[in-house]
Design a protein around this motif. Sequence first.
Motif, PDB file in Angstrom:
ATOM      1  N   GLY A 120       0.809  -1.223   0.002  1.00  6.88           N
ATOM      2  CA  GLY A 120      -0.043   0.031  -0.027  1.00  6.88           C
ATOM      3  C   GLY A 120       0.970   1.439   0.124  1.00  6.88           C
ATOM      4  O   GLY A 120       0.428   2.384   0.476  1.00  6.88           O
ATOM      5  N   GLN A 121       2.154   1.160  -0.361  1.00  4.12           N
ATOM      6  CA  GLN A 121       2.759   2.485  -0.401  1.00  4.12           C
ATOM      7  C   GLN A 121       3.790   2.506  -1.891  1.00  4.12           C
ATOM      8  O   GLN A 121       4.075   1.428  -2.433  1.00  4.12           O
ATOM      9  N   PRO A 144      -3.614   1.320   6.584  1.00  2.00           N
ATOM     10  CA  PRO A 144      -3.397   2.256   7.317  1.00  2.00           C
ATOM     11  C   PRO A 144      -2.048   2.239   8.294  1.00  2.00           C
ATOM     12  O   PRO A 144      -1.757   3.175   8.558  1.00  2.00           O
ATOM     13  N   LYS A 145      -1.241   1.011   7.809  1.00  2.00           N
ATOM     14  CA  LYS A 145      -0.052   1.049   8.398  1.00  2.00           C
ATOM     15  C   LYS A 145       1.051   1.459   7.304  1.00  2.00           C
ATOM     16  O   LYS A 145       2.194   1.483   7.862  1.00  2.00           O
ATOM     17  N   HIS A 166      -4.635   8.462   3.373  1.00  2.00           N
ATOM     18  CA  HIS A 166      -5.069   7.056   3.568  1.00  2.00           C
ATOM     19  C   HIS A 166      -6.560   6.972   3.029  1.00  2.00           C
ATOM     20  O   HIS A 166      -7.276   7.798   3.312  1.00  2.00           O
ATOM     21  N   ASN A 167      -6.907   6.140   2.504  1.00  2.45           N
ATOM     22  CA  ASN A 167      -8.424   5.566   2.061  1.00  2.45           C
ATOM     23  C   ASN A 167      -9.067   4.884   2.969  1.00  2.45           C
ATOM     24  O   ASN A 167      -9.131   3.647   2.557  1.00  2.45           O
ATOM     25  N   TYR A 173      -8.331   7.018  12.041  1.00  2.00           N
ATOM     26  CA  TYR A 173      -7.216   7.766  11.259  1.00  2.00           C
ATOM     27  C   TYR A 173      -6.089   6.943  11.493  1.00  2.00           C
ATOM     28  O   TYR A 173      -5.744   6.307  12.452  1.00  2.00           O
ATOM     29  N   SER A 174      -5.174   7.254  10.539  1.00  2.00           N
ATOM     30  CA  SER A 174      -3.864   6.248  10.573  1.00  2.00           C
ATOM     31  C   SER A 174      -2.935   6.938  11.329  1.00  2.00           C
ATOM     32  O   SER A 174      -2.862   8.431  11.536  1.00  2.00           O
ATOM     33  N   ASN A 175      -1.964   6.424  12.126  1.00  6.39           N
ATOM     34  CA  ASN A 175      -1.037   7.242  13.142  1.00  6.39           C
ATOM     35  C   ASN A 175       0.339   7.064  12.340  1.00  6.39           C
ATOM     36  O   ASN A 175       1.461   7.612  12.772  1.00  6.39           O
ATOM     37  N   VAL A 176       0.421   6.627  11.021  1.00 10.65           N
ATOM     38  CA  VAL A 176       1.607   6.780  10.172  1.00 10.65           C
ATOM     39  C   VAL A 176       1.505   7.919   9.157  1.00 10.65           C
ATOM     40  O   VAL A 176       0.432   8.451   8.918  1.00 10.65           O
ATOM     41  N   PRO A 177       2.722   8.627   8.712  1.00 11.03           N
ATOM     42  CA  PRO A 177       2.753   9.824   8.122  1.00 11.03           C
ATOM     43  C   PRO A 177       2.305   9.525   6.628  1.00 11.03           C
ATOM     44  O   PRO A 177       2.347   8.441   6.308  1.00 11.03           O
TER      45      PRO A 177
END
Length: 215
Positions: A120-121, A144-145, A166-167, A173-177
């Motif tokens: 996912g990146q 989300p990670k 993030h979709n 909410y995601s806690n990664v940038p």
Amino acid sequence: MKSLLYILISTSLLIISCKSDPQAVSNNKPTESKTTRNNAGGPIFKMIDKDELKPSIEIKTADTIEVGSIEDIVAYANHNIAIKLKKGNYKLSNQFVYYISKDKKEIIDKRAEETRSIGGQIYISGMINFSIIGNGSEILSNNPKAVPLFIVKAEQGIVKDVILGHNISKNTYSNVPSLYVAQSKNVRFYNCNLGNNSQVGLKILNSKLLTFTNC
């Protein structure tokens, strides 16, 4: 004899020290170590060739290539290339790693290939003068990670007019940038939104001369 041996050893150590010191460089002029001198009281100098400071790839005016998918971003990515996105939503599946480096460009299917990379990146490593022009497009990860845009060891380049995040549900909410930049220099970011469903917009590690304008 002992004194002479000591001077020779000290000199060799100083040359190594100057060579590894990024501050001890100039335009083909002798550079004095600020911290150490030899026993005679004279400065230690190290000649630095300007060619040592040049990027491994010649930087020239980037060619622009218009694409309409994440797959095309990976396929056409290269040094001295500006990827121009057609306006739209670009979703990063958590089943794939979109990998771009100076040696290879590939989409890794985590179901078929074991890898430490997070799905996912878009992971960009070691690229020189590589740009992404978004035209207001969204690049969003379903994971989300995962960091949607992860940039490592980049030189030059521009990221412009993109929405990163993030979709996922607005309640999760995601806690990664949304954007991670590491070991990079001279990269510019314009008109970027780094906060779509993310608690953290940006993380920077060991980088210099990064510019953020209207982000």
